[in-house]
Design a protein around this motif. Sequence first.
Motif, PDB file in Angstrom:
ATOM      1  N   ALA A  82      38.591  40.860  26.979  1.00  0.00           N
ATOM      2  CA  ALA A  82      39.998  40.443  26.920  1.00  0.00           C
ATOM      3  C   ALA A  82      40.168  39.031  27.479  1.00  0.00           C
ATOM      4  CB  ALA A  82      40.875  41.426  27.688  1.00  0.00           C
ATOM      5  N   LEU A  83      39.490  38.729  28.584  1.00  0.00           N
ATOM      6  CA  LEU A  83      39.579  37.390  29.164  1.00  0.00           C
ATOM      7  C   LEU A  83      39.029  36.331  28.212  1.00  0.00           C
ATOM      8  CD1 LEU A  83      38.567  38.069  32.880  1.00  0.00           C
ATOM      9  CD2 LEU A  83      40.834  37.510  31.993  1.00  0.00           C
ATOM     10  N   LEU A  84      37.916  36.633  27.559  1.00  0.00           N
ATOM     11  CA  LEU A  84      37.348  35.676  26.610  1.00  0.00           C
ATOM     12  C   LEU A  84      38.265  35.483  25.397  1.00  0.00           C
ATOM     13  CD1 LEU A  84      33.580  36.626  26.827  1.00  0.00           C
ATOM     14  CD2 LEU A  84      34.704  34.588  27.752  1.00  0.00           C
ATOM     15  N   GLY A 122      43.999  18.372  32.340  1.00  0.00           N
ATOM     16  CA  GLY A 122      42.828  18.413  33.224  1.00  0.00           C
ATOM     17  C   GLY A 122      42.824  19.661  34.090  1.00  0.00           C
ATOM     18  N   ALA A 123      43.967  19.945  34.709  1.00  0.00           N
ATOM     19  CA  ALA A 123      44.076  21.137  35.556  1.00  0.00           C
ATOM     20  C   ALA A 123      43.969  22.412  34.731  1.00  0.00           C
ATOM     21  CB  ALA A 123      45.396  21.113  36.326  1.00  0.00           C
ATOM     22  N   THR A 124      44.571  22.416  33.557  1.00  0.00           N
ATOM     23  CA  THR A 124      44.540  23.605  32.706  1.00  0.00           C
ATOM     24  C   THR A 124      43.135  23.860  32.179  1.00  0.00           C
ATOM     25  OG1 THR A 124      46.827  23.151  32.074  1.00  0.00           O
ATOM     26  CG2 THR A 124      45.611  24.704  30.710  1.00  0.00           C
ATOM     27  N   ALA A 143      38.078  27.074  32.482  1.00  0.00           N
ATOM     28  CA  ALA A 143      36.653  27.166  32.825  1.00  0.00           C
ATOM     29  C   ALA A 143      36.423  28.253  33.872  1.00  0.00           C
ATOM     30  CB  ALA A 143      36.142  25.817  33.330  1.00  0.00           C
ATOM     31  N   HIS A 144      37.324  28.367  34.842  1.00  0.00           N
ATOM     32  CA  HIS A 144      37.220  29.443  35.842  1.00  0.00           C
ATOM     33  C   HIS A 144      37.404  30.809  35.200  1.00  0.00           C
ATOM     34  CE1 HIS A 144      36.789  26.862  39.282  1.00  0.00           C
ATOM     35  NE2 HIS A 144      37.941  26.245  39.047  1.00  0.00           N
ATOM     36  N   ASN A 146      32.401  35.959  32.354  1.00  0.00           N
ATOM     37  CA  ASN A 146      30.961  36.052  32.140  1.00  0.00           C
ATOM     38  C   ASN A 146      30.231  36.844  33.220  1.00  0.00           C
ATOM     39  OD1 ASN A 146      30.976  34.672  29.712  1.00  0.00           O
ATOM     40  ND2 ASN A 146      30.702  32.691  30.673  1.00  0.00           N
ATOM     41  N   VAL A 147      30.811  36.955  34.406  1.00  0.00           N
ATOM     42  CA  VAL A 147      30.121  37.714  35.464  1.00  0.00           C
ATOM     43  C   VAL A 147      30.571  39.171  35.533  1.00  0.00           C
ATOM     44  CG1 VAL A 147      29.675  35.675  36.876  1.00  0.00           C
ATOM     45  CG2 VAL A 147      31.714  37.038  37.303  1.00  0.00           C
ATOM     46  N   LEU A 148      31.623  39.522  34.840  1.00  0.00           N
ATOM     47  CA  LEU A 148      32.111  40.903  34.938  1.00  0.00           C
ATOM     48  C   LEU A 148      31.112  41.930  34.413  1.00  0.00           C
ATOM     49  CD1 LEU A 148      35.904  40.671  34.106  1.00  0.00           C
ATOM     50  CD2 LEU A 148      34.841  41.206  36.283  1.00  0.00           C
TER      51      LEU A 148
END
Length: 111
Positions: free
Chosen positions: A16-18, A67-69, A74-75, A81-83
């Motif tokens: 879902a996040l991806l 830039g901030a978005t 990326a976060h 990717n680590v889930l």
Amino acid sequence: MSLEVIPEELPVISAALLSHQASLTTVLGAQELPAIVGATTAMVSQCDEVSQSFWGDLLGYQQLFLGATTEGIAHLVAGANVLIPVGLDYATSDVSGGAGVGAAGSRVLTV
């Protein structure tokens, strides 16, 4: 406070996040002002002083915002990717470490 983790759900959350990341990237791509500015800049730059400075100010703001978005996206991807590996590690350690945690918990004094 307690935390309940359902390892089987972590890959679903990752997917879902991806998916959200792909949508956000598409939206940000559509917000690129230089493509929109093109023909209108020449016309606007011949107007009053406020109109002349408008595009420069807007482009400066856009760079700060994007830039901030982009960093936030990326976060989001890094977390997604680590889930899956975390879910696997959690399920494995939960099974193998359950007896040790139970034994330690039996020694805790209750008041």
